[in-house]
Design a protein around this motif. Structure first.
Motif, PDB file in Angstrom:
ATOM      1  N   PHE A  44       4.626  12.254   2.434  1.00 48.41           N
ATOM      2  CA  PHE A  44       3.860  11.024   1.550  1.00 48.41           C
ATOM      3  C   PHE A  44       4.123  10.615   2.473  1.00 48.41           C
ATOM      4  N   ARG A  45       5.487   9.844   2.808  1.00 51.58           N
ATOM      5  CA  ARG A  45       5.413   9.146   3.462  1.00 51.58           C
ATOM      6  C   ARG A  45       4.604   9.043   4.734  1.00 51.58           C
ATOM      7  N   GLU A  46       4.209   9.377   5.779  1.00 54.31           N
ATOM      8  CA  GLU A  46       3.613   9.424   6.729  1.00 54.31           C
ATOM      9  C   GLU A  46       1.652   9.555   6.591  1.00 54.31           C
ATOM     10  N   GLN A  47       1.350   9.949   5.385  1.00 53.96           N
ATOM     11  CA  GLN A  47       0.085   9.869   4.886  1.00 53.96           C
ATOM     12  C   GLN A  47      -0.577   8.855   3.545  1.00 53.96           C
ATOM     13  N   TYR A  48       0.465   9.605   3.126  1.00 52.20           N
ATOM     14  CA  TYR A  48      -0.234   8.599   1.596  1.00 52.20           C
ATOM     15  C   TYR A  48       0.300   8.005   1.158  1.00 52.20           C
ATOM     16  N   LEU A  49       1.187   7.156   1.539  1.00 51.60           N
ATOM     17  CA  LEU A  49       2.178   6.364   0.853  1.00 51.60           C
ATOM     18  C   LEU A  49       1.242   5.258   1.397  1.00 51.60           C
ATOM     19  N   PRO A  50       1.085   4.954   3.301  1.00 49.97           N
ATOM     20  CA  PRO A  50      -0.041   3.835   3.724  1.00 49.97           C
ATOM     21  C   PRO A  50      -0.644   2.950   2.806  1.00 49.97           C
ATOM     22  N   ALA A  51      -1.792   3.688   1.947  1.00 47.57           N
ATOM     23  CA  ALA A  51      -2.946   2.969   2.273  1.00 47.57           C
ATOM     24  C   ALA A  51      -2.464   2.050   0.516  1.00 47.57           C
ATOM     25  N   TYR A  52      -1.463   2.307   0.072  1.00 45.96           N
ATOM     26  CA  TYR A  52      -0.998   1.421  -1.254  1.00 45.96           C
ATOM     27  C   TYR A  52      -0.138   0.974  -0.434  1.00 45.96           C
ATOM     28  N   ALA A  53       0.622   1.035   0.073  1.00 50.84           N
ATOM     29  CA  ALA A  53       1.623   0.165   0.968  1.00 50.84           C
ATOM     30  C   ALA A  53       0.351  -1.442   1.389  1.00 50.84           C
ATOM     31  N   ALA A  54      -0.665  -0.800   2.125  1.00 51.03           N
ATOM     32  CA  ALA A  54      -1.343  -1.772   2.111  1.00 51.03           C
ATOM     33  C   ALA A  54      -2.042  -2.681   1.118  1.00 51.03           C
ATOM     34  N   ALA A  55      -2.792  -1.761   0.538  1.00 50.12           N
ATOM     35  CA  ALA A  55      -2.825  -3.105  -0.865  1.00 50.12           C
ATOM     36  C   ALA A  55      -2.138  -3.791  -1.686  1.00 50.12           C
ATOM     37  N   ILE A  56      -0.375  -3.171  -1.589  1.00 53.15           N
ATOM     38  CA  ILE A  56       1.120  -3.627  -2.435  1.00 53.15           C
ATOM     39  C   ILE A  56       0.575  -5.473  -0.717  1.00 53.15           C
ATOM     40  N   GLU A  57       0.804  -4.157   0.052  1.00 49.03           N
ATOM     41  CA  GLU A  57       1.524  -6.169   1.136  1.00 49.03           C
ATOM     42  C   GLU A  57      -0.883  -6.833   1.569  1.00 49.03           C
ATOM     43  N   ALA A  58      -1.033  -6.554   0.699  1.00 49.13           N
ATOM     44  CA  ALA A  58      -2.076  -7.540   0.480  1.00 49.13           C
ATOM     45  C   ALA A  58      -2.216  -7.962  -1.018  1.00 49.13           C
ATOM     46  N   GLU A  59      -1.057  -8.225  -1.926  1.00 48.77           N
ATOM     47  CA  GLU A  59      -0.944  -8.743  -2.538  1.00 48.77           C
ATOM     48  C   GLU A  59      -1.874  -8.356  -3.966  1.00 48.77           C
ATOM     49  N   SER A  60      -1.963  -6.911  -4.136  1.00 51.38           N
ATOM     50  CA  SER A  60      -2.965  -6.556  -4.851  1.00 51.38           C
ATOM     51  C   SER A  60      -1.393  -6.573  -6.690  1.00 51.38           C
ATOM     52  N   LEU A  61      -2.313  -7.389  -7.147  1.00 54.67           N
ATOM     53  CA  LEU A  61      -0.975  -8.301  -8.736  1.00 54.67           C
ATOM     54  C   LEU A  61      -0.576  -6.644  -9.558  1.00 54.67           C
ATOM     55  N   LEU A  62      -1.556  -5.864  -9.595  1.00 49.83           N
ATOM     56  CA  LEU A  62      -0.948  -4.347 -10.153  1.00 49.83           C
ATOM     57  C   LEU A  62      -0.964  -3.416  -9.354  1.00 49.83           C
ATOM     58  N   VAL A  63      -0.122  -2.518 -10.202  1.00 47.01           N
ATOM     59  CA  VAL A  63      -0.237  -1.062  -9.649  1.00 47.01           C
ATOM     60  C   VAL A  63      -0.393   0.261 -10.927  1.00 47.01           C
ATOM     61  N   MET A  64      -1.479   1.217 -10.747  1.00 43.50           N
ATOM     62  CA  MET A  64      -1.259   1.951 -11.931  1.00 43.50           C
ATOM     63  C   MET A  64      -0.554   3.575 -11.905  1.00 43.50           C
ATOM     64  N   THR A  65      -0.017   4.233 -12.371  1.00 40.44           N
ATOM     65  CA  THR A  65       0.934   5.133 -12.001  1.00 40.44           C
ATOM     66  C   THR A  65      -0.122   6.443 -12.273  1.00 40.44           C
ATOM     67  N   SER A  66      -0.088   7.406 -11.764  1.00 34.31           N
ATOM     68  CA  SER A  66      -0.815   8.841 -11.450  1.00 34.31           C
ATOM     69  C   SER A  66      -0.260   9.509 -12.711  1.00 34.31           C
ATOM     70  N   PHE A  67      -1.381  10.443 -12.558  1.00 38.79           N
ATOM     71  CA  PHE A  67      -0.956  11.435 -14.238  1.00 38.79           C
ATOM     72  C   PHE A  67      -0.348  12.997 -12.913  1.00 38.79           C
ATOM     73  N   ASN A  68       0.059  12.986 -12.067  1.00 34.18           N
ATOM     74  CA  ASN A  68       0.674  14.043 -11.171  1.00 34.18           C
ATOM     75  C   ASN A  68       2.505  13.468 -10.892  1.00 34.18           C
ATOM     76  N   THR A  69       2.406  15.196 -11.043  1.00 36.57           N
ATOM     77  CA  THR A  69       3.936  15.002 -10.875  1.00 36.57           C
ATOM     78  C   THR A  69       4.425  14.857  -9.078  1.00 36.57           C
ATOM     79  N   LEU A  70       4.972  13.949  -9.257  1.00 33.09           N
ATOM     80  CA  LEU A  70       5.549  14.391  -7.089  1.00 33.09           C
ATOM     81  C   LEU A  70       7.075  14.229  -7.130  1.00 33.09           C
TER      82      LEU A  70
END
Ligand code: BGC
Length: 725
Positions: A209-235
Motif C-alpha cells: 500500500f505504501r509503496e504503490q498505492y499511497l504515493p498518488a494520494y500523497a502527491a495530491a495532498i502535497e499539491a494542497e488538495s483542500l479536501l479528501v474523500m474516503t473510499s467505500f472499501n476496507t483496508l
C-alpha cells in the motif's frame, strides 16, 4: 491553523448548527430554490430547520439555480453561513475532456492541468465550489469499471497527474473565482477490489500500500488538495471511512493533511453492512473518531451526533475540529465575502463551451488516442472512399461516464466529422453494441464492399464504464466481433476504432484489423480529434497507461510486477520448463504493454549512455538518450525512463517508471536528451515501512514503451560511501 473567522463563528454556534456543517445533502433537498422534503426524502426524518443548517450540498449547479438556493439558504441561516456547492466535475463540466484514463495516456501533465483548469473555470461559472476529483486510485484490474476515472497502473504517472490535476482545479492558492477546491479520492486503495468486483474487499499489505498505492494520494495532498474523500472499501480489515489508522495516523499525521475529509456517498452508513458498526449511531461514532468531517448522505451525523455530544466532551471537541475545517474551506473559497463567488448568468454564458475550451478538449483528445496497430493503412487520404460502420460511428455517446453536464445530443458524431472531411463517406451501423440484426449487418457489408477502406467504430457504450459496471468478460461483444469478421472477409483495409473506458482483450480484434486506434471516450471534440488522427493531420502520440491483456484470465496484469522465484525468460526455454511462473494455455505477457503506442513516423531510441555509472550521495543519476525520427514527417512521442534494482531488502518490481517526457521531433531529426534523476527517485519501501535509497546495483532503461527498452547498469554508493571508496 484555524482562521479568525472560523473561530469567531464557532463561538456563536449551537450544537445543532455545528452538526449541520457536518451534513452534506443531495440536491433533491432543494427544489425550486428552497429547501424541500418530499417523496422518498421524507423517510430520512430531517426537519426543514436541520436542512437550513446544512454545511454543503452536492449535485446542484447552474448560475441561476445556485444563486436562488444560496439566497434562500442565507435568509434562513441564523449565522449567515453560506452553503457549499459540491459536484463531480471529473473530466470537464460542459466542455467534456477525454476520460481521466485517456488523459493518463497523454503522459502530459500540462494537458491534465489545462483540462482541469478549464473544468474549474466552467464549473465555477456554474456555481460549483468543490469538485470530487481527481480520482487517483491505482488501478490494475480492468474488470473494475472505475479504472476509467484513474490515470492507470503506475504510481509515478499517477502522482504526476494527481498533482497536475489539483493545480489545474485550484490554481495557485489562495483560490480565485475561476478556480474551485479539489477533493482527492478515494482514500484509500479503492482501485484494488478483489476480482474487480465493485465495492469488494481490498486487502493488500501495508508495505505494498505504501509503496504503490499511497504515493498518488500523497502527491495530491502535497499539491494542497483542500479536501479528501474516503473510499467505500476496507483496508487492513476495516472500512476506510471508519479506519482510524488510515485517516488519523496516515492521512492527518503522516501526510499532514489539514483540509476537509468527506465520506463517500453513504459510506458512513455502509460500515453497518461491512459489519464493523452495529447501527447508525455506532457508525457515526466510528467515523467521527476516524476523522471524517462531512457525512455525505448517510444522515448518521444528523441523527446521532447531538446525542453523542451531550454525553461526551471528546465528541464535542471532534465536532468543533471538523466544523472549523469546514468553515475554513468556506473562508478559502471567499464565501463569507461573496457567497455567490461572482456568479452571473452572463459570466456563465460566456465561459461555458467557449471555443477556447473546446480547443483544449480537441487537443487533449488528440494527445490521448493510442495507435495500437497499423499495417501501413493509416493515415487515410481524404479522397478515399470510406465505409463508416459500427455502433459507435454515428452517436454523440463519446463523453463517457461522469460527464453529467455534458450533452451527447450536442456532441458531433464521428460520422458528422467524417462527412465534413472525406470526399466520400457511406454509413451503416452494422450492429448495436450488444445487438445484431442481419439486415443491418448486410448493409454494412454492402457499403464495405463498395469502398476503398472500412472504418469500424466498436467498443462498449459509456453506460458500461464507471461506477458499478464490473465485468467478467473483456472481449468485444460477440455481435461486434461478428461484424468485424464479416468486414475483414472483404479483404479491404479495416481500421478499427475502439471506444472504451477500460483495457479490453483485443486479441480477436487485432487478428482481423489492419489498424487499431484506441479512442477511449474522447469527449466533446473527440470525433474531430479522431478524424484529425485518421487523416494524418495529427500524428498519434498517446501511450497506454494500463496494460492491455490478451485474456481476462491474466488480470490483474501490470508491467511493474515482481520477479517471482521462477520468472519466465521470454525465450524459447520457457516452453521447455513447466515449473515457471506462467500460464500453460496462453502467453504471460499482455497483448499491448504499458507505455505502448505507435506513431505514423518511425521513431527509435538509438542510444542510452550513463554519464555517471557510480552515483554517490551528492549526485543525481545522469543519462543521455539519443532518439531519432527516421521519417519525413514530424512526430511526438513519449520517452520513458525505467529502472530496476537488482538486489533489495524487499523484492523489487522488474521495472518502475522513473521519468517521462513528451518530445516533438522534426522530420529526420536526431535529438540527444539529458535526463537527470535525483537519488531519491530510487527509493524503495523497506520491510520496516520506511522509504530508503539502498546502495547496490541497478539498471536504467529507456524506451518508447515499457517493453522495448535499451538498458545500462549503474551503481548507487551513497549510504556506505566511505567504506566502498
Ligand atoms: C462515488 C464518488 C462520487 C460520489 C458523489 C459516489 O458514488 O463513489 O466518487 O464523488 O458518489 O457523486
Amino acid at each position: 491553523m484555524a482562521s479568525q473567522t472560523a473561530k469567531t463563528i464557532l463561538e456563536e454556534m449551537t450544537i445543532q448548527e455545528k452538526i449541520g456543517q457536518l451534513i452534506q445533502l443531495s440536491g433533491d433537498f432543494f427544489q425550486n430554490g428552497t429547501a424541500a422534503i418530499t417523496g422518498p426524502l421524507k423517510e430520512h426524518h430531517l426537519s426543514l430547520e436541520t436542512i437550513y443548517t446544512a454545511g454543503s450540498v452536492l449535485g446542484i449547479s447552474g448560475a441561476e439555480r445556485v444563486r436562488q438556493v444560496q439566497t434562500d439558504f442565507l435568509k434562513h441561516s441564523r449565522l449567515k453561513i453560506p452553503l457549499l456547492f459540491m459536484a463531480d466535475v471529473v473530466h470537464g463540466y460542459q466542455t467534456i475532456f477525454p476520460i481521466p484514463l485517456a488523459l493518463g495516456a497523454t503522459f502530459d501533465p500540462q494537458t491534465m492541468h489545462d483540462t482541469a483548469a478549464v473544468a474549474a473555470k466552467e464549473s465555477a461559472a456554474g456555481g460549483v465550489h468543490v469538485t470530487f476529483a481527481p480520482m487517483v486510485d491505482l488501478v490494475r484490474d480492468p474488470r473494475w469499471g472505475r479504472v476509467m476515472e484513474s490515470t492507470g497502473e503506475d504510481p509515478y504517472l499517477n502522482s504526476v497527474m494527481a498533482k497536475a490535476a489539483v493545480n489545474g482545479f485550484q490554481g495557485k492558492l489562495p483560490l480565485d473565482a475561476n478556480h474551485i477546491a479539489a477533493c482527492v479520492k478515494h482514500f484509500a486503495a479503492y482501485g484494488a477490489p478483489e476480482a474487480g468486483r465493485e465495492y469488494n474487499t481490498v486487502d493488500i499489505s501495508e508495505w505494498r500500500f505504501r509503496e504503490q498505492y499511497l504515493p498518488a494520494y500523497a502527491a495530491a495532498i502535497e499539491a494542497e488538495s483542500l479536501l479528501v474523500m474516503t473510499s467505500f472499501n476496507t483496508l487492513f480489515g476495516i472500512p476506510a471511512t471508519a479506519n482510524q489508522k488510515l485517516m488519523r495516523d496516515i492521512l492527518r499525521q503522516e501526510l499532514d493533511f489539514k483540509g476537509v475529509l468527506i465520506s463517500d456517498w453513504d459510506a458512513i452508513g455502509e460500515t453497518i453492512a461491512h459489519g464493523v458498526a452495529g447501527n447508525l449511531e455506532a457508525a457515526a461514532d466510528l467515523s467521527l473518531k476516524a476523522g471524517v468531517d462531512i457525512d455525505m448522505m448517510s444522515f448518521a451525523y444528523a441523527k446521532y451526533l447531538e446525542k453523542a455530544a451531550n454525553l461526551d466532551e471528546h465528541t464535542k471537541l471532534l465536532i468543533d475540529e471538523a466544523v472549523v475545517r469546514i468553515l475554513d474551506l468556506k473562508v478559502a473559497l471567499g464565501l463569507f465575502e461573496d457567497p455567490y463567488r461572482g456568479l452571473s448568468v452572463e459570466r456563465e454564458a460566456t465561459t461555458i463551451l467557449s471555443s477556447d475550451n473546446l480547443h483544449v478538449a480537441e487537443q487533449a483528445a488528440e494527445k490521448s488516442m493510442v495507435l495500437l496497430k497499423n499495417e501501413s493503412v493509416l493515415p487515410l487520404a481524404t479522397d478515399a472512399k470510406v465505409a463508416l460502420v459500427g455502433p459507435g460511428a454515428h452517436t454523440g455517446d463519446l463523453l463517457g461516464s461522469w460527464s453529467w453536464q455534458g450533452d451527447p445530443q450536442k456532441t458531433s458524431s464521428i460520422y458528422d466529422e467524417f462527412k465534413s472531411r472525406f470526399k466520400s463517406v457511406e454509413y451503416a451501423k452494422g450492429c448495436g453494441f450488444h445487438a445484431l440484426n442481419y439486415q443491418e449487418l448486410d448493409q454494412a457489408v454492402m457499403i464495405g464492399r463498395d469502398s476503398d477502406v472500412i472504418v469500424a467504430v466498436v467498443g462498449l457504450p459509456s453506460s458500461e464504464t464507471g461506477e458499478a459496471t464490473s465485468l467478467t468478460q473483456l472481449t468485444l461483444p460477440t455481435e461486434q466481433l461478428t461484424l468485424l469478421k464479416q468486414l475483414a472477409a472483404l479483404n479491404k483495409p479495416l481500421i478499427t476504432v475502439v471506444l472504451t473506458g477500460r483495457p479490453l482483450d483485443l486479441t480477436a480484434v487485432a487478428a482481423v484489423s489492419s489498424a487499431i486506434v484506441l479512442a477511449w471516450y474522447p469527449g466533446s471534440r473527440g470525433a474531430a480529434a479522431l478524424t484529425n488522427i485518421l487523416t494524418g493531420e495529427v500524428n498519434p502520440s498517446g501511450k497506454l497507461p494500463m496494460s492491455f491483456p490478451r485474456h481476462v484470465g491474466q488480470v490483474p496484469i501490470y508491467y511493474n510486477h515482481y520477479n517471482t522465484g521462477r520468472p519466465i525468460s521470454q525465450t524459447a526455454d520457457d516452453d521447455e520448463n513447466k515449473y515457471l511462473s506462467k500460464y500453460v494455455d496462453a502467453k504471460s505477457e499482455p497483448l499491448y504493454p504499458f507505455g505502448y503506442g505507435l506513431s505514423y513516423a518511425d521513431l527509435a531510441v538509438e542510444q542510452l549512455k550513463v554519464l555517471n555509472p557510480i552515483v554517490n550521495d551528492s549526485q543525481n543519476l545522469q543519462v543521455e538518450v539519443t532518439i531519432t525520427n527516421h521519417s519525413t514527417i514530424s512526430a511526438t512521442t513519449v520517452m520513458q525512463v525505467y529502472s530496476h534494482q537488482l538486489v533489495g531488502q524487499t523484492v523489487r518490481p522488474v521495472k518502475e517508471l522513473k521519468y517521462f517526457e513528451r518530445l516533438s521531433l522534426a522530420p529526420l531529426e536526431t535529438r540527444d536528451i539529458l535526463v537527470t534523476l535525483p537519488l531519491t527517485t530510487f527509493r524503495s519501501m523497506q520491510s520496516n515501512l520506511q522509504w530508503q535509497v539502498e546502495d547496490g546495483d541497478y539498471t536504467v532503461m529507456v524506451g518508447l514503451d515499457s517493453d522495448n527498452v535499451l538498458q545500462q547498469p549503474f551503481e548507487i554508493r551513497a549510504n556506505n560511501k566511505r567504506g566502498q571508496e
